[in-house]
Design a protein around this motif. Sequence first.
Motif, PDB file in Angstrom:
ATOM      1  N   MET A 234       0.981  -1.447   0.074  1.00 14.68           N
ATOM      2  CA  MET A 234       0.077   0.129   0.012  1.00 14.68           C
ATOM      3  C   MET A 234       0.695   1.305   0.032  1.00 14.68           C
ATOM      4  O   MET A 234       1.948   1.326   0.608  1.00 14.68           O
ATOM      5  N   GLN A 235       0.527   2.145  -0.912  1.00 15.43           N
ATOM      6  CA  GLN A 235       1.222   3.458  -0.883  1.00 15.43           C
ATOM      7  C   GLN A 235       0.387   4.533  -0.184  1.00 15.43           C
ATOM      8  O   GLN A 235      -0.741   4.498  -0.605  1.00 15.43           O
ATOM      9  N   ILE A 236       1.079   5.318   0.463  1.00 21.14           N
ATOM     10  CA  ILE A 236       0.157   6.430   1.147  1.00 21.14           C
ATOM     11  C   ILE A 236       0.631   7.770   0.198  1.00 21.14           C
ATOM     12  O   ILE A 236       1.986   7.980  -0.137  1.00 21.14           O
ATOM     13  N   ARG A 237      -0.442   8.367  -0.012  1.00 22.03           N
ATOM     14  CA  ARG A 237      -0.108   9.511  -0.895  1.00 22.03           C
ATOM     15  C   ARG A 237      -0.349  10.902   0.028  1.00 22.03           C
ATOM     16  O   ARG A 237      -1.353  10.784   0.909  1.00 22.03           O
ATOM     17  N   MET A 238       0.536  11.845  -0.089  1.00 21.18           N
ATOM     18  CA  MET A 238       0.275  13.098   0.665  1.00 21.18           C
ATOM     19  C   MET A 238       0.209  14.358  -0.080  1.00 21.18           C
ATOM     20  O   MET A 238       0.796  14.207  -1.315  1.00 21.18           O
ATOM     21  N   PRO A 239      -0.652  15.130   0.009  1.00 24.69           N
ATOM     22  CA  PRO A 239      -0.631  16.390  -0.755  1.00 24.69           C
ATOM     23  C   PRO A 239       0.696  17.040  -0.624  1.00 24.69           C
ATOM     24  O   PRO A 239       1.400  17.369   0.207  1.00 24.69           O
ATOM     25  N   ALA A 240       1.016  17.669  -2.008  1.00 25.47           N
ATOM     26  CA  ALA A 240       2.308  18.612  -2.122  1.00 25.47           C
ATOM     27  C   ALA A 240       1.714  19.904  -1.970  1.00 25.47           C
ATOM     28  O   ALA A 240       0.463  20.232  -1.984  1.00 25.47           O
TER      29      ALA A 240
ATOM     30  N   VAL B 152       4.920   8.952  -1.237  1.00 22.35           N
ATOM     31  CA  VAL B 152       5.723   8.883   0.115  1.00 22.35           C
ATOM     32  C   VAL B 152       6.725   7.585  -0.236  1.00 22.35           C
ATOM     33  O   VAL B 152       6.340   6.685  -0.632  1.00 22.35           O
ATOM     34  N   PRO B 153       7.863   7.946  -0.038  1.00 17.30           N
ATOM     35  CA  PRO B 153       8.967   6.945  -0.434  1.00 17.30           C
ATOM     36  C   PRO B 153       8.661   5.691   0.372  1.00 17.30           C
ATOM     37  O   PRO B 153       8.361   5.762   1.532  1.00 17.30           O
ATOM     38  N   SER B 154       9.074   4.478  -0.165  1.00 16.95           N
ATOM     39  CA  SER B 154       8.966   3.331   0.522  1.00 16.95           C
ATOM     40  C   SER B 154       9.968   3.356   1.711  1.00 16.95           C
ATOM     41  O   SER B 154      11.099   4.094   1.565  1.00 16.95           O
ATOM     42  N   ALA B 155      10.052   2.252   2.451  1.00 14.65           N
ATOM     43  CA  ALA B 155      11.254   2.161   3.630  1.00 14.65           C
ATOM     44  C   ALA B 155      12.449   1.608   2.974  1.00 14.65           C
ATOM     45  O   ALA B 155      13.532   2.442   3.146  1.00 14.65           O
ATOM     46  N   VAL B 156      12.461   0.931   1.790  1.00 16.83           N
ATOM     47  CA  VAL B 156      13.808   0.869   1.155  1.00 16.83           C
ATOM     48  C   VAL B 156      14.279   2.048   0.384  1.00 16.83           C
ATOM     49  O   VAL B 156      15.633   2.323   0.409  1.00 16.83           O
TER      50      VAL B 156
ATOM     51  N   GLU C  82      13.704   5.127   1.340  1.00 18.39           N
ATOM     52  CA  GLU C  82      14.205   6.067   2.290  1.00 18.39           C
ATOM     53  C   GLU C  82      15.704   5.659   2.985  1.00 18.39           C
ATOM     54  O   GLU C  82      16.545   6.497   3.271  1.00 18.39           O
ATOM     55  N   GLU C  83      15.660   4.170   3.193  1.00 18.64           N
ATOM     56  CA  GLU C  83      17.023   3.818   3.430  1.00 18.64           C
ATOM     57  C   GLU C  83      18.320   3.958   2.476  1.00 18.64           C
ATOM     58  O   GLU C  83      19.355   4.386   2.920  1.00 18.64           O
ATOM     59  N   VAL C  84      18.073   3.933   1.249  1.00 18.21           N
ATOM     60  CA  VAL C  84      18.969   4.427  -0.016  1.00 18.21           C
ATOM     61  C   VAL C  84      19.315   5.676   0.351  1.00 18.21           C
ATOM     62  O   VAL C  84      20.450   5.996   0.279  1.00 18.21           O
ATOM     63  N   ARG C  85      18.202   6.701   0.432  1.00 20.65           N
ATOM     64  CA  ARG C  85      18.203   8.088   0.477  1.00 20.65           C
ATOM     65  C   ARG C  85      19.321   8.288   1.850  1.00 20.65           C
ATOM     66  O   ARG C  85      20.197   9.238   1.636  1.00 20.65           O
TER      67      ARG C  85
END
Length: 51
Positions: free
Chosen positions: A1-7, A20-24, A26-29
């Motif tokens: 499931m992907q969560i979307r947030m207003p920009a 919203v970036p996935s956990a993977v 985010e870890e790469v970032r």
Amino acid sequence: MQIRMPAASPDDGEPRLRRVPSAVEEEVRMAAVRRYDMLDAPPDGAFDRAG
């Protein structure tokens, strides 16, 4: 499931959704941030936003 947030709203006033970036992702970032050793770097005026 992907969560979307207003920009930030574009010129037409309608909010846009961004993924919203996935956990993977985010870890790469964060690995890149640590690799460049930027977390505790002093402020740099070249990167400050102008007014």
